[in-house]
Design a protein around this motif. Structure first.
Motif, PDB file in Angstrom:
ATOM      1  N   ILE A 286       0.859  -1.183   0.000  1.00 24.83           N
ATOM      2  CA  ILE A 286       0.000   0.000   0.000  1.00 24.83           C
ATOM      3  C   ILE A 286       0.897   1.236   0.000  1.00 24.83           C
ATOM      4  N   VAL A 287       0.560   2.194  -0.850  1.00 26.77           N
ATOM      5  CA  VAL A 287       1.396   3.390  -0.969  1.00 26.77           C
ATOM      6  C   VAL A 287       0.542   4.649  -0.816  1.00 26.77           C
ATOM      7  N   PRO A 288       1.091   5.700  -0.180  1.00 24.12           N
ATOM      8  CA  PRO A 288       0.428   7.004  -0.218  1.00 24.12           C
ATOM      9  C   PRO A 288       0.558   7.588  -1.627  1.00 24.12           C
ATOM     10  N   VAL A 289      -0.509   8.195  -2.108  1.00 24.65           N
ATOM     11  CA  VAL A 289      -0.494   8.856  -3.411  1.00 24.65           C
ATOM     12  C   VAL A 289      -0.979  10.286  -3.222  1.00 24.65           C
TER      13      VAL A 289
ATOM     14  N   GLN B  78       9.710  12.055  -5.525  1.00 25.69           N
ATOM     15  CA  GLN B  78      10.295  13.298  -5.018  1.00 25.69           C
ATOM     16  C   GLN B  78       9.980  13.531  -3.542  1.00 25.69           C
ATOM     17  N   MET B  79       8.765  13.239  -3.137  1.00 20.51           N
ATOM     18  CA  MET B  79       8.340  13.508  -1.766  1.00 20.51           C
ATOM     19  C   MET B  79       8.548  12.279  -0.889  1.00 20.51           C
ATOM     20  N   VAL B  80       8.876  12.517   0.363  1.00 17.37           N
ATOM     21  CA  VAL B  80       8.963  11.432   1.332  1.00 17.37           C
ATOM     22  C   VAL B  80       8.116  11.809   2.542  1.00 17.37           C
ATOM     23  N   LEU B  81       7.433  10.826   3.101  1.00 20.70           N
ATOM     24  CA  LEU B  81       6.649  10.995   4.317  1.00 20.70           C
ATOM     25  C   LEU B  81       7.083   9.944   5.325  1.00 20.70           C
ATOM     26  N   ASN B  82       6.803  10.196   6.591  1.00 21.65           N
ATOM     27  CA  ASN B  82       6.969   9.144   7.583  1.00 21.65           C
ATOM     28  C   ASN B  82       5.619   8.854   8.220  1.00 21.65           C
ATOM     29  N   GLY B  83       5.570   7.819   9.030  1.00 20.68           N
ATOM     30  CA  GLY B  83       4.293   7.403   9.590  1.00 20.68           C
ATOM     31  C   GLY B  83       3.655   8.442  10.482  1.00 20.68           C
ATOM     32  N   THR B  84       4.458   9.135  11.261  1.00 19.93           N
ATOM     33  CA  THR B  84       3.915  10.143  12.162  1.00 19.93           C
ATOM     34  C   THR B  84       3.263  11.277  11.384  1.00 19.93           C
ATOM     35  N   VAL B  85       3.959  11.790  10.377  1.00 17.44           N
ATOM     36  CA  VAL B  85       3.396  12.868   9.561  1.00 17.44           C
ATOM     37  C   VAL B  85       2.143  12.391   8.832  1.00 17.44           C
ATOM     38  N   LEU B  86       2.196  11.186   8.281  1.00 19.67           N
ATOM     39  CA  LEU B  86       1.041  10.647   7.564  1.00 19.67           C
ATOM     40  C   LEU B  86      -0.169  10.538   8.490  1.00 19.67           C
ATOM     41  N   SER B  87       0.047  10.057   9.708  1.00 20.27           N
ATOM     42  CA  SER B  87      -1.066   9.935  10.652  1.00 20.27           C
ATOM     43  C   SER B  87      -1.617  11.303  11.038  1.00 20.27           C
ATOM     44  N   LYS B  88      -0.745  12.298  11.203  1.00 22.97           N
ATOM     45  CA  LYS B  88      -1.213  13.636  11.580  1.00 22.97           C
ATOM     46  C   LYS B  88      -1.957  14.312  10.430  1.00 22.97           C
ATOM     47  N   ILE B  89      -1.580  13.996   9.202  1.00 23.94           N
ATOM     48  CA  ILE B  89      -2.345  14.490   8.052  1.00 23.94           C
ATOM     49  C   ILE B  89      -3.766  13.938   8.110  1.00 23.94           C
ATOM     50  N   TYR B  90      -3.899  12.627   8.342  1.00 30.52           N
ATOM     51  CA  TYR B  90      -5.223  12.012   8.377  1.00 30.52           C
ATOM     52  C   TYR B  90      -5.995  12.341   9.643  1.00 30.52           C
TER      53      TYR B  90
ATOM     54  N   ARG C   6      -6.769  18.362  -6.889  1.00 26.57           N
ATOM     55  CA  ARG C   6      -5.506  19.010  -6.510  1.00 26.57           C
ATOM     56  C   ARG C   6      -5.442  19.177  -4.995  1.00 26.57           C
ATOM     57  N   GLY C   7      -4.269  18.905  -4.448  1.00 24.44           N
ATOM     58  CA  GLY C   7      -4.067  19.036  -3.013  1.00 24.44           C
ATOM     59  C   GLY C   7      -4.431  17.802  -2.210  1.00 24.44           C
ATOM     60  N   SER C   8      -4.812  16.723  -2.880  1.00 23.66           N
ATOM     61  CA  SER C   8      -5.303  15.547  -2.170  1.00 23.66           C
ATOM     62  C   SER C   8      -4.199  14.542  -1.877  1.00 23.66           C
ATOM     63  N   ILE C   9      -4.489  13.660  -0.930  1.00 20.51           N
ATOM     64  CA  ILE C   9      -3.640  12.520  -0.598  1.00 20.51           C
ATOM     65  C   ILE C   9      -4.543  11.325  -0.326  1.00 20.51           C
ATOM     66  N   GLY C  10      -4.121  10.148  -0.785  1.00 25.31           N
ATOM     67  CA  GLY C  10      -4.876   8.924  -0.549  1.00 25.31           C
ATOM     68  C   GLY C  10      -3.932   7.757  -0.351  1.00 25.31           C
ATOM     69  N   TYR C  11      -4.489   6.556  -0.273  1.00 32.35           N
ATOM     70  CA  TYR C  11      -3.693   5.341  -0.122  1.00 32.35           C
ATOM     71  C   TYR C  11      -4.313   4.255  -0.997  1.00 32.35           C
TER      72      TYR C  11
ATOM     73  N   ASP D  93       7.745   8.294  -1.355  1.00 37.39           N
ATOM     74  CA  ASP D  93       8.618   7.396  -0.602  1.00 37.39           C
ATOM     75  C   ASP D  93       8.159   7.420   0.855  1.00 37.39           C
ATOM     76  N   MET D  94       8.696   6.499   1.653  1.00 39.65           N
ATOM     77  CA  MET D  94       8.360   6.453   3.075  1.00 39.65           C
ATOM     78  C   MET D  94       9.632   6.251   3.898  1.00 39.65           C
ATOM     79  N   VAL D  95       9.595   6.732   5.134  1.00 38.40           N
ATOM     80  CA  VAL D  95      10.628   6.390   6.112  1.00 38.40           C
ATOM     81  C   VAL D  95      10.127   5.165   6.875  1.00 38.40           C
ATOM     82  N   ASN D  96      10.922   4.090   6.873  1.00 39.77           N
ATOM     83  CA  ASN D  96      10.448   2.837   7.460  1.00 39.77           C
ATOM     84  C   ASN D  96      10.801   2.722   8.942  1.00 39.77           C
ATOM     85  N   ALA D  97      10.531   1.565   9.518  1.00 38.64           N
ATOM     86  CA  ALA D  97      10.744   1.353  10.957  1.00 38.64           C
ATOM     87  C   ALA D  97      12.206   1.483  11.354  1.00 38.64           C
ATOM     88  N   ALA D  98      13.111   1.249  10.399  1.00 44.42           N
ATOM     89  CA  ALA D  98      14.543   1.377  10.673  1.00 44.42           C
ATOM     90  C   ALA D  98      15.028   2.814  10.502  1.00 44.42           C
TER      91      ALA D  98
END
Length: 342
Positions: free
Chosen positions: A104-107, A117-129, A213-218, A233-238
């Motif tokens: 599953i990927v964020p789009v 080009q863009m990278v997110l991590n889990g914390t930022v992704l959760s705060k967006i949602y 425009r301006g949207s994010i999904g999975y 891209d994502m920052v993983n558990a490591a």
């Protein structure tokens, strides 16, 4: 798809049915469930009919709908990206086993931003949602992407509107990386989203992001590729930045050990390893353990063929096939959990 196959609207979802003439003695199999497996299952169905003559008619209505249909005995098999617990399996006379590993990927749809080009991590992704990060130039996003020219544009979150195993794994991941998400929203095939709009199926989410425009999904990665969506891209558990690649999906899947769990129950989100993609999942087939052997025989022939002969198609669409050792475990489980023909 080739002209041998068409896509039909059916029962609130998507179904595919071969147009080729069915050979004498061939059967028609019915299934329903998750949309994440649909791209590869569609290919498997066409090739299997060419080989065996059997039709596979599948309604891509979401994991929740598939579970309901197999529980009510209206289909021959179902698919779910959320594995069922043992009590639910036994109470409803079901058997489950993994068919393939999905990712599953964020789009996103952000002006000026391209794939990779863009990278997110889990914390930022959760705060967006959660609605706590409201604009694309928020300091938390800029800190991860210092070289990007991020617009002061409002973020619109897109989620699944149907009961979805993709949603279960996505929300399970968000809960693992952010306790606030777990306490406020939790993880399930359907949750009370803090904000945003819904789309039906992976295809519906993909379409909504593509058009807004301006949207994010999975979405499952195959949908991102087929729709030419901009994935992040994502920052993983490591703590490593990883791209959504077959190597990253395989690295996460390598942590699965189906031999040590009951009913093949494995959750593969936020797996360790420097190369692991953080939002991966096994997608499961569900059959009824109280169906007679003759009724399950033809379904098992198709799914066994897909586990073995369909691996190349799975890889081509960026799914991770089950290793040979797991395939043997799955085949061995059938004689223990299902009525099977001698």
């Amino acid at each position: 798809m080739k002209n041998r196959t068409r896509i039909l609207a059916a029962a609130g979802g998507i179904a595919f049915a071969s147009l080729a003439a069915t050979s004498a003695g061939a059967v028609s199999l019915t299934g329903a469930g998750g949309t994440a497996i649909y791209p590869v299952l569609q290919v498997w169905a066409e090739k299997y009919q060419q080989k065996a003559g059997d039709q596979v008619n599948y309604q891509a209505i979401g994991s929740g709908g598939g579970i309901k249909q197999i529980e009510s005995k209206t289909v021959d098999f179902a698919n779910s990206d959320k594995p069922l617990m043992h009590d639910e399996i036994t109470q409803n006379h079901l058997a489950q086993f993994p068919q393939v590993i999905i990712s599953i990927v964020p789009v996103v749809n952000v002006p000026g931003i391209q794939a990779d080009q863009m990278v997110l991590n889990g914390t930022v992704l959760s705060k967006i949602y959660l609605g706590q990060i409201k604009k694309w130039n928020d300091p938390a996003i800029k800190a991860l992407n210092p070289r990007l020219n991020l617009p002061a544009m409002a973020i619109l979150t897109v989620h699944r509107s149907d009961g979805s195993g993709t949603t279960f794994n996505f929300t399970n991941y968000l809960g693992k990386v952010n306790p606030e998400w777990q306490s406020k929203v939790g993880a399930d095939t359907a949750v009370s989203w803090p904000d945003g709009i819904g789309g039906k199926g992976n295809a519906g989410v993909a379409a909504s992001v593509q058009q807004t425009r301006g949207s994010i999904g999975y979405v499952e990665y195959a949908y991102a590729k087929q729709s030419n969506l901009i994935y992040t891209d994502m920052v993983n558990a490591a703590g490593k930045r990883v791209k959504p690649t077959m190597e990253a999906f395989q690295a996460a899947a390598a942590n699965a050990d189906f031999s040590r769990v009951q009913d093949f129950y494995e959750i593969l989100t936020n797996q360790p390893g420097a190369q692991s993609w953080p939002i991966t999942a096994a997608t499961y087939m569900l059959l009824r353990s109280d169906y007679p052997a003759d009724k399950n025989k033809d379904v098992l022939k198709f799914l066994d063929w897909a586990l073995k002969e369909g691996q190349g198609d799975a890889r081509q669409l960026d799914y991770v096939p089950m290793p040979d050792g797991v395939v043997k475990q799955i085949e061995a489980s059938w004689s223990q959990t299902l009525h099977v023909a001698p």
